[in-house]
Design an enzyme around this catalytic site. Structure first.
Site, PDB file in Angstrom:
ATOM      1  N   GLN A  10     -16.216  19.358 -23.591  1.00 47.35           N
ATOM      2  CA  GLN A  10     -15.756  18.485 -24.391  1.00 47.35           C
ATOM      3  C   GLN A  10     -16.325  17.254 -24.363  1.00 47.35           C
ATOM      4  O   GLN A  10     -16.547  16.801 -22.917  1.00 47.35           O
ATOM      5  CB  GLN A  10     -14.197  18.735 -24.035  1.00 47.35           C
ATOM      6  N   LEU A  91     -15.848  23.000 -19.909  1.00 45.32           N
ATOM      7  CA  LEU A  91     -15.744  24.138 -20.643  1.00 45.32           C
ATOM      8  C   LEU A  91     -17.212  24.829 -21.156  1.00 45.32           C
ATOM      9  O   LEU A  91     -17.029  26.165 -21.139  1.00 45.32           O
ATOM     10  CB  LEU A  91     -15.378  23.669 -22.165  1.00 45.32           C
ATOM     11  N   ARG A 115      -6.802  28.652 -23.323  1.00 43.24           N
ATOM     12  CA  ARG A 115      -6.863  27.845 -22.290  1.00 43.24           C
ATOM     13  C   ARG A 115      -6.606  26.180 -22.943  1.00 43.24           C
ATOM     14  O   ARG A 115      -5.653  25.462 -22.109  1.00 43.24           O
ATOM     15  CB  ARG A 115      -8.386  27.750 -21.585  1.00 43.24           C
ATOM     16  N   GLN A 248     -11.110  25.910 -11.359  1.00 48.19           N
ATOM     17  CA  GLN A 248     -11.938  24.791 -12.536  1.00 48.19           C
ATOM     18  C   GLN A 248     -11.001  23.845 -13.290  1.00 48.19           C
ATOM     19  O   GLN A 248     -11.074  22.639 -13.356  1.00 48.19           O
ATOM     20  CB  GLN A 248     -12.965  25.442 -13.349  1.00 48.19           C
TER      21      GLN A 248
END
Length: 306
Positions: A10, A91, A115, A248
């Site tokens: 992102q 991501l 997610r 993560q």
């Protein structure tokens, strides 16, 4: 010469970000496949936006995954070699796992949308924030976070390159952190267009939900090693890959360490797949002697292959 292929996350999205691949049928097919899986026209979103929609986590995550996989497929279709190792920023780790054969694309797409949903529901839009700070070292950023938190959450989220770090947490704390960072000599301190504060402890409720979904998902040992963000390590065992994906969400992305790890493995060239040149720029600021190229369109792909 050993190469690594890496995928952005992102923050690299922009309106028109895939227009330079309009002449690549495999890219169009990948977007059509993704749109069929999700029931949403991702090509239209990538092409026309609006920008506000692209910055929404639940839109950005499946869109960036699709862009990364589409670019990777174009690389392979045009004769690009398999790399010695994959990595992805945040991501982008999911795109890396798809490219390495550990995750199926048709499973990864709904997974990353969930997610994103879990992340947004853990911290409603407007409550959290995420900001880039340039010009302070890791130790100073840690002090800034400690001083500016004032009972709220403010933590280093992305350790991107020497002197370029992203912090995340409660929005008010992030704003205080930006002001304090400027006072301590930061060259840049700016809020990023992301609607969820990823990679900080506010994401632990989302991580717990993601753990349950990952337990239901088939994951295979990667065909090519994937350096995972939180531990800067490669895992073959599916259960360990699942755990890394859970952690993560609330642990920082150690990207500078990842780049150093790639160099230590003998990588001399890093190819960034999908929109933007963020990761290529971070490579150049982190290590010497490693070439970094960004495959942002068909012309850049042809140049990288040449």
């Amino acid at each position: 010469m050993q190469i690594a292929v890496v995928f952005p996350g992102q923050g690299s999205q922009s309106v028109g970000m895939m227009n330079g691949f309009a002449d690549a049928p495999v890219v169009a097919r990948t977007f059509e496949e993704a749109s069929g899986i999700l029931g949403e026209d991702l090509w239209a979103l990538a092409s026309a936006g609006p920008a506000e929609a692209l910055s929404r986590t639940v839109v950005t995550q499946p869109l960036m995954l699709t862009a990364g996989v589409a670019c990777w497929r174009a690389w392979r279709e045009r004769g690009g070699p398999m790399p010695a190792v994959f990595a992805g920023h945040s991501l982008g780790e999911y795109a890396a796992l798809v490219a390495a054969g550990a995750l199926r694309f048709e499973d990864a797409l709904p997974l990353v949308r969930l997610r994103a949903q879990y992340m947004q529901e853990a911290v409603p839009e407007g409550v959290g924030g995420i900001a880039a700070i340039v010009g302070l070292d890791d130790a100073m950023i840690a002090k800034v976070c400690e001083e500016a938190a004032q009972g709220e959450v403010l933590e280093p989220a992305n350790l991107n390159s020497p002197g370029q770090i992203v912090v995340a947490g409660h929005r008010a704390a992030v704003e205080r952190g930006m002001a304090l960072a400027r006072a301590k000599g930061a060259k840049i301190a700016k809020m990023l267009p992301m609607s969820a504060p990823s990679h900080c402890s506010l994401m632990k409720p989302a991580a717990a939900r993601l753990r349950e979904r990952l337990a239901e998902l088939a994951i295979a040992a990667p065909n090519v090693p994937v350096v995972q963000n939180a531990d800067v390590a490669c895992f073959d065992e599916p259960g360990r890959i699942r755990q890394a994906l859970v952690e993560q969400l609330y642990r920082p992305v150690r990207w500078a360490d990842t780049v150093r790890h790639l160099q230590a493995r003998g990588v001399a060239r890093i190819v960034e797949c999908a929109p933007g040149k963020v990761l290529a720029g971070l490579v150049k600021r982190t290590v010497d002697g490693v070439e970094a190229v960004a495959v942002t369109d068909s012309a850049a792909l042809a140049a990288a292959l040449a």
